[in-house]
Design an enzyme around this catalytic site. Sequence first.
Site, short mmCIF file in Angstrom:
data_model
loop_
_atom_site.label_atom_id
_atom_site.label_comp_id
_atom_site.label_asym_id
_atom_site.label_seq_id
_atom_site.Cartn_x
_atom_site.Cartn_y
_atom_site.Cartn_z
N ARG A 1 0.80 -1.23 0.00
CA ARG A 1 0.00 0.00 0.00
C ARG A 1 0.83 1.28 0.00
O ARG A 1 0.56 2.20 -0.77
CB ARG A 1 -0.91 0.06 1.24
CG ARG A 1 -2.20 -0.68 1.10
CD ARG A 1 -2.55 -1.27 2.45
NE ARG A 1 -1.55 -2.25 2.81
CZ ARG A 1 -1.59 -3.51 2.40
NH1 ARG A 1 -2.60 -3.94 1.72
NH2 ARG A 1 -0.62 -4.35 2.70
N HIS B 1 4.84 5.90 11.56
CA HIS B 1 4.36 5.77 10.18
C HIS B 1 3.39 6.94 9.94
O HIS B 1 2.18 6.76 9.85
CB HIS B 1 3.66 4.42 10.02
CG HIS B 1 3.43 3.97 8.61
ND1 HIS B 1 3.54 4.81 7.52
CD2 HIS B 1 3.08 2.75 8.11
CE1 HIS B 1 3.27 4.12 6.42
NE2 HIS B 1 2.99 2.88 6.74
N1 CP Z 1 -0.18 0.04 5.81
C1 CP Z 1 1.02 -0.27 5.29
O1 CP Z 1 2.04 0.34 5.65
O2 CP Z 1 0.98 -1.25 4.36
P1 CP Z 1 2.23 -1.74 3.50
O3 CP Z 1 3.22 -2.36 4.45
O4 CP Z 1 1.69 -2.70 2.49
O5 CP Z 1 2.84 -0.52 2.87
#
Ligand code: CP
Length: 310
Positions: A48, A126
């Site tokens: 994502r 994040h």
């Molecule tokens: N939500 C998220 O960080 O997903 P990914 O690890 O797929 O980027």
Amino acid sequence: MRDFISMKDFTKGDILEVLRVAKELEKKNEELLKNKIVGSLFFEPSTRTRLSFTSAAYRLGAKVLGFDSPDATSLKKGESLRDTIKMTEAYSDVIVMRHNRDGAARFAADIAKVPVINAGDGANEHPSQTLLDLYTIEKEFGNIEGKKVAFVGDLKYGRTVHSLTKALEMFNCEFYFIAPEVIQIPEYIVRELEKKNIKYHILNDYKDVLKEIDVLYMTRIQKERFDNQEDYEKVAGVYIIDKESIVGKCKENMIILHPLPRVDEIKIDLDETKHAKYFEQAANGVPTREAIFSVALGLVETLNCEILEK
Ligand code: CP
């Protein structure tokens, strides 16, 4: 121009500005990043975050260079992260970086002359995920203020939880931290909530609070961050929600969010219920990350934006 490293660096006003820009960019296409190059450095796997940052860049007219695994880079020959950042800043106007080490994003931002966007640093933070989480909550409820939010799962290693808690503090939210003791929310976050006199609850079962909460934020138990397999096995699969455990047992308008990927903590039969918002949440990553690029590069004022004029 600004970096996006930690939600601690943002005021409530900064957050609301990003959300307003995201809302505007979702309504219309603007080539705000025409002639800009995004450096996309993913030292850890991602679906994502990497794809939605790339999609956001393309939608704004930028070009993207970078890598999705460090194995094909000169890091394999022993090059340092410092020199990798020095090179990327020479080739791009903004850097998006995911790294397995806590603090790596701050380190990169201190070195780079171009803005750095933290796409996840170890178990630390994040922030771009937090902004899309907030965008989703605002879209679903009309505002974020005063919501009761339950975080369930791996709260120790879950960087999305750490960043989102820091942001929701600014919106007078009430917190429910639901996890086995060994992966509960870090002490430094609890101390911060106490200092600010913010209501929180430490629990190990979500069932008792389903009727009270507005948002159920599920997370994956992060196998890759445990020191050994045995410790992981003790908590793997500890919370699994499905249609039967949720529907009719929570507020009518409660929403379920999850940063994804999921493993086994949300059964597929929940996906079609009105409570499941995690795929919309992931889709909201595109306008939110368009807004993040626009703010990071100081381009918001060039956006013909009615909402910003208010
Ligand atoms: N939500 C998220 O960080 O997903 P990914 O690890 O797929 O980027």
